[in-house]
Design a protein around this motif. Structure first.
Motif, PDB file in Angstrom:
ATOM      1  N   LEU A   2       1.147  -1.279  -0.804  1.00  0.00           N
ATOM      2  CA  LEU A   2       0.070  -0.077   0.286  1.00  0.00           C
ATOM      3  C   LEU A   2       1.454   0.944   0.056  1.00  0.00           C
ATOM      4  CD1 LEU A   2      -2.481   1.305  -0.067  1.00  0.00           C
ATOM      5  CD2 LEU A   2      -2.725   1.096   2.036  1.00  0.00           C
ATOM      6  N   MET A   3       2.065   1.450   0.681  1.00  0.00           N
ATOM      7  CA  MET A   3       2.630   2.429   0.955  1.00  0.00           C
ATOM      8  C   MET A   3       3.301   2.813  -0.129  1.00  0.00           C
ATOM      9  SD  MET A   3       2.239   4.057   3.462  1.00  0.00           S
ATOM     10  CE  MET A   3       3.625   4.904   3.838  1.00  0.00           C
ATOM     11  N   THR A   4       4.018   1.509  -1.358  1.00  0.00           N
ATOM     12  CA  THR A   4       4.316   1.889  -2.276  1.00  0.00           C
ATOM     13  C   THR A   4       3.608   2.557  -3.635  1.00  0.00           C
ATOM     14  OG1 THR A   4       5.734  -0.514  -2.199  1.00  0.00           O
ATOM     15  CG2 THR A   4       5.824   0.089  -4.012  1.00  0.00           C
ATOM     16  N   ALA A   5       2.261   2.438  -3.550  1.00  0.00           N
ATOM     17  CA  ALA A   5       0.808   2.783  -4.555  1.00  0.00           C
ATOM     18  C   ALA A   5       0.792   4.337  -4.100  1.00  0.00           C
ATOM     19  CB  ALA A   5       0.349   1.432  -4.588  1.00  0.00           C
ATOM     20  N   PHE A   6       0.871   4.318  -2.070  1.00  0.00           N
ATOM     21  CA  PHE A   6       0.684   5.435  -2.573  1.00  0.00           C
ATOM     22  C   PHE A   6       1.896   6.169  -2.452  1.00  0.00           C
ATOM     23  CE2 PHE A   6       1.825   8.694   1.030  1.00  0.00           C
ATOM     24  CZ  PHE A   6       0.132   9.560   1.179  1.00  0.00           C
ATOM     25  N   LEU A   9       1.320   6.674  -6.330  1.00  0.00           N
ATOM     26  CA  LEU A   9       0.907   8.388  -6.225  1.00  0.00           C
ATOM     27  C   LEU A   9       1.193   9.994  -6.265  1.00  0.00           C
ATOM     28  CD1 LEU A   9      -2.523   9.096  -7.378  1.00  0.00           C
ATOM     29  CD2 LEU A   9      -3.295   8.617  -4.761  1.00  0.00           C
ATOM     30  N   MET A  10       1.253   9.428  -4.940  1.00  0.00           N
ATOM     31  CA  MET A  10       1.583  11.102  -4.332  1.00  0.00           C
ATOM     32  C   MET A  10       3.321  11.670  -5.660  1.00  0.00           C
ATOM     33  SD  MET A  10       1.164  11.872  -2.181  1.00  0.00           S
ATOM     34  CE  MET A  10       1.839  13.808  -1.962  1.00  0.00           C
ATOM     35  N   TRP A  11       4.055  10.736  -6.185  1.00  0.00           N
ATOM     36  CA  TRP A  11       4.979  10.993  -7.342  1.00  0.00           C
ATOM     37  C   TRP A  11       4.155  11.753  -8.770  1.00  0.00           C
ATOM     38  CZ3 TRP A  11       6.081   9.380 -12.297  1.00  0.00           C
ATOM     39  CH2 TRP A  11       7.720   9.682 -12.841  1.00  0.00           C
ATOM     40  N   LEU A  12       3.095  11.232  -8.992  1.00  0.00           N
ATOM     41  CA  LEU A  12       2.257  11.418 -10.062  1.00  0.00           C
ATOM     42  C   LEU A  12       1.493  12.745  -9.550  1.00  0.00           C
ATOM     43  CD1 LEU A  12       1.194  10.507 -12.857  1.00  0.00           C
ATOM     44  CD2 LEU A  12      -0.784   9.490 -11.503  1.00  0.00           C
TER      45      LEU A  12
END
Length: 112
Positions: A2-6, A9-12
């Protein structure tokens, strides 16, 4: 997981904010100085400084508060300043050969 996906998303989101700020900076630099005065907006140097600081903050300072403040300045440029500059500079409908009495579906002839 989940942290990797978050993180992705923040990088995007950060990348999108940077791209918007760079595009706004280029558009502000390309517009004529007299168009800012004619549109009754802040002068060109003001917008170049604000948007330049926004790009620098997005690149160098990972502080979300400052990035959001820069995003607000970028949105104000796109929503308020740029349309006024285009209107004063003859952009928009004037380039397509329309007139001031043209509606969304063609010329308005006053019911004649």
């Amino acid at each position: 997981m989940l942290m990797t996906a978050f993180g992705g998303l923040m990088w995007l989101i950060y990348t999108a904010m940077l791209v918007l700020a760079v595009v706004a900076l280029v558009m502000a630099a390309v517009a004529r100085e007299d168009a800012y005065r004619a549109a009754d907006k802040q002068n060109k140097m003001f917008w170049l400084i604000i948007l330049g600081i926004t790009v620098a903050v997005n690149l160098l300072v990972p502080m979300l508060f400052l990035q959001i403040a820069g995003l607000i300045a970028t949105i104000v440029f796109f929503v308020d300043v740029r349309p006024a500059l285009r209107q004063v500079s003859g952009g928009g409908r004037g380039r397509r050969g329309g007139s001031s009495s043209d509606g969304p579906y063609g010329p308005y002839n006053g019911g004649r």
